[in-house]
Design a protein around this motif. Structure first.
Motif, mmCIF file in Angstrom:
data_model
loop_
_atom_site.group_PDB
_atom_site.id
_atom_site.type_symbol
_atom_site.label_atom_id
_atom_site.label_comp_id
_atom_site.label_asym_id
_atom_site.label_seq_id
_atom_site.Cartn_x
_atom_site.Cartn_y
_atom_site.Cartn_z
ATOM 1 N N ARG A 8 0.257 6.393 -11.444
ATOM 2 C CA ARG A 8 0.004 4.982 -11.724
ATOM 3 C C ARG A 8 0.767 4.154 -10.692
ATOM 4 N NH1 ARG A 8 0.723 4.783 -17.169
ATOM 5 N NH2 ARG A 8 -1.473 4.527 -17.590
ATOM 6 N N LEU A 9 0.022 3.336 -9.934
ATOM 7 C CA LEU A 9 0.599 2.459 -8.918
ATOM 8 C C LEU A 9 0.546 1.032 -9.422
ATOM 9 C CD1 LEU A 9 1.691 2.091 -6.000
ATOM 10 C CD2 LEU A 9 -0.711 1.852 -5.270
ATOM 11 N N ILE A 10 1.707 0.396 -9.502
ATOM 12 C CA ILE A 10 1.801 -0.985 -9.940
ATOM 13 C C ILE A 10 2.071 -1.832 -8.691
ATOM 14 C CG2 ILE A 10 3.045 -2.658 -11.379
ATOM 15 C CD1 ILE A 10 3.475 0.924 -12.276
ATOM 16 N N ILE A 11 1.129 -2.695 -8.354
ATOM 17 C CA ILE A 11 1.260 -3.575 -7.200
ATOM 18 C C ILE A 11 1.682 -4.941 -7.725
ATOM 19 C CG2 ILE A 11 0.037 -4.713 -5.297
ATOM 20 C CD1 ILE A 11 0.082 -1.754 -4.847
ATOM 21 N N LEU A 12 2.722 -5.490 -7.144
ATOM 22 C CA LEU A 12 3.220 -6.811 -7.546
ATOM 23 C C LEU A 12 3.576 -7.606 -6.306
ATOM 24 C CD1 LEU A 12 4.378 -8.935 -9.553
ATOM 25 C CD2 LEU A 12 6.482 -7.557 -9.611
ATOM 26 N N ARG A 13 2.973 -8.775 -6.180
ATOM 27 C CA ARG A 13 3.381 -9.692 -5.118
ATOM 28 C C ARG A 13 4.522 -10.538 -5.669
ATOM 29 N NH1 ARG A 13 0.121 -14.606 -2.316
ATOM 30 N NH2 ARG A 13 1.766 -15.150 -0.814
ATOM 31 N N HIS A 14 5.494 -10.818 -4.820
ATOM 32 C CA HIS A 14 6.652 -11.627 -5.221
ATOM 33 C C HIS A 14 6.217 -12.946 -5.854
ATOM 34 C CE1 HIS A 14 6.027 -14.504 -1.974
ATOM 35 N NE2 HIS A 14 5.748 -13.450 -1.196
ATOM 36 N N ALA A 15 7.103 -13.545 -6.617
ATOM 37 C CA ALA A 15 6.839 -14.845 -7.243
ATOM 38 C C ALA A 15 6.901 -15.952 -6.185
ATOM 39 C CB ALA A 15 7.848 -15.098 -8.359
ATOM 40 N N LYS A 16 6.416 -17.120 -6.563
ATOM 41 C CA LYS A 16 6.338 -18.278 -5.654
ATOM 42 C C LYS A 16 7.721 -18.633 -5.124
ATOM 43 C CE LYS A 16 3.415 -21.468 -4.239
ATOM 44 N NZ LYS A 16 2.371 -21.081 -3.325
ATOM 45 N N ASP A 54 8.836 4.781 -13.312
ATOM 46 C CA ASP A 54 9.691 5.798 -12.695
ATOM 47 C C ASP A 54 10.460 5.275 -11.484
ATOM 48 O OD1 ASP A 54 8.849 7.666 -14.586
ATOM 49 O OD2 ASP A 54 7.294 8.486 -13.276
ATOM 50 N N SER A 55 9.776 4.540 -10.614
ATOM 51 C CA SER A 55 10.438 4.113 -9.388
ATOM 52 C C SER A 55 9.828 2.821 -8.872
ATOM 53 C CB SER A 55 10.313 5.204 -8.317
ATOM 54 O OG SER A 55 11.079 4.883 -7.177
ATOM 55 N N LEU A 108 4.813 4.159 -10.071
ATOM 56 C CA LEU A 108 5.493 3.579 -8.915
ATOM 57 C C LEU A 108 5.098 2.119 -8.770
ATOM 58 C CD1 LEU A 108 7.123 3.952 -6.226
ATOM 59 C CD2 LEU A 108 4.918 4.539 -5.155
ATOM 60 N N MET A 109 6.109 1.248 -8.697
ATOM 61 C CA MET A 109 5.854 -0.160 -8.418
ATOM 62 C C MET A 109 6.148 -0.429 -6.949
ATOM 63 S SD MET A 109 7.705 -3.649 -9.817
ATOM 64 C CE MET A 109 6.757 -3.876 -11.308
ATOM 65 N N VAL A 110 5.249 -1.167 -6.315
ATOM 66 C CA VAL A 110 5.471 -1.659 -4.961
ATOM 67 C C VAL A 110 5.484 -3.171 -5.059
ATOM 68 C CG1 VAL A 110 4.582 -1.817 -2.615
ATOM 69 C CG2 VAL A 110 4.392 0.338 -3.874
ATOM 70 N N LEU A 111 6.616 -3.772 -4.713
ATOM 71 C CA LEU A 111 6.777 -5.221 -4.779
ATOM 72 C C LEU A 111 6.987 -5.727 -3.361
ATOM 73 C CD1 LEU A 111 9.091 -7.082 -7.308
ATOM 74 C CD2 LEU A 111 8.463 -7.993 -5.104
ATOM 75 N N GLY A 112 6.058 -6.546 -2.895
ATOM 76 C CA GLY A 112 6.147 -7.003 -1.516
ATOM 77 C C GLY A 112 5.360 -8.263 -1.260
ATOM 78 N N HIS A 113 4.662 -8.269 -0.113
ATOM 79 C CA HIS A 113 4.081 -9.482 0.448
ATOM 80 C C HIS A 113 2.624 -9.278 0.846
ATOM 81 C CE1 HIS A 113 8.313 -10.774 1.045
ATOM 82 N NE2 HIS A 113 8.490 -9.499 1.351
ATOM 83 N N ASN A 114 1.964 -10.396 1.069
ATOM 84 C CA ASN A 114 0.628 -10.396 1.663
ATOM 85 C C ASN A 114 0.758 -10.460 3.171
ATOM 86 O OD1 ASN A 114 -1.243 -10.115 -0.315
ATOM 87 N ND2 ASN A 114 -1.424 -12.293 -0.742
ATOM 88 N N PRO A 115 -0.227 -10.078 3.926
ATOM 89 C CA PRO A 115 -1.548 -9.638 3.490
ATOM 90 C C PRO A 115 -1.627 -8.159 3.122
ATOM 91 C CG PRO A 115 -1.524 -9.744 5.872
ATOM 92 C CD PRO A 115 -0.167 -10.218 5.393
#
Length: 167
Positions: A8-16, A54-55, A108-115
């Motif tokens: 399971r991949l959780i993609i999250l873009r940072h908050a404003k 998990d990470s 796994l969560m990936v928290l980052g930026h666009n594009p």
């Protein structure tokens, strides 16, 4: 070693983030008030769906660190890794980082930026996004036993962003 056949991949873009401090570099910008509110709300919504991850692999920019704090306060993360490599990373770089993840990690969560994050969703699902808005969460399930097989398309499990919860 036992492998789970689902990742399971959780993609999250940072908050404003805030533009109120012109003396700060883009990397150092904090969250603005809307970003703080949205991160609080979305971390609560994700915690209602997942009690642990998990990470997490996170961009080391200030706005991603501050966004992550909200999620870390509500969800149990077994490990986290901040890296400059995710700061405005391309989709190719992000996939490379994901592929290096240990197979024992099932969520796994990936928290980052666009594009880069928008491109990841478009590459790894059959769902097309023009733009991944701030604080949007996308969960993709993959029927694989190792992250190095991430090039296969996954199933979109959940896609939410702050406007989904505002009247």
């Amino acid at each position: 070693m036992v492998f789970n056949n689902m990742k399971r991949l959780i993609i999250l873009r940072h908050a404003k983030s805030s533009w109120d401090y012109p003396e700060l570099s883009d990397y150092e910008r904090p969250l603005n008030s809307r970003g703080n509110k949205d991160a609080e709300m979305m971390s609560l919504k994700l915690s209602e769906r997942l009690d642990h991850i998990d990470s997490a692999i996170l961009s080391s920019s200030k706005r991603t660190e501050l966004t992550y704090e909200y999620f870390q306060n509500k969800i149990n993360f077994k490990s986290e890794f901040f890296t400059d490599e995710l700061y405005h990373a391309s989709s190719k770089k992000i996939i490379s980082i994901i592929k290096d993840t240990n197979s024992d990690i099932n969520s796994l969560m990936v928290l980052g930026h666009n594009p880069g994050l928008t491109e990841i969703v478009n590459l790894l699902t059959n769902h097309f996004l023009y733009n991944l808005p701030t604080t949007r969460i996308i969960i993709i399930k993959f029927n694989i036993n190792s992250w190095n097989k991430i090039s296969e398309k996954g199933d979109l499990e959940w896609i939410k962003f702050p406007k989904d919860y505002k009247l």
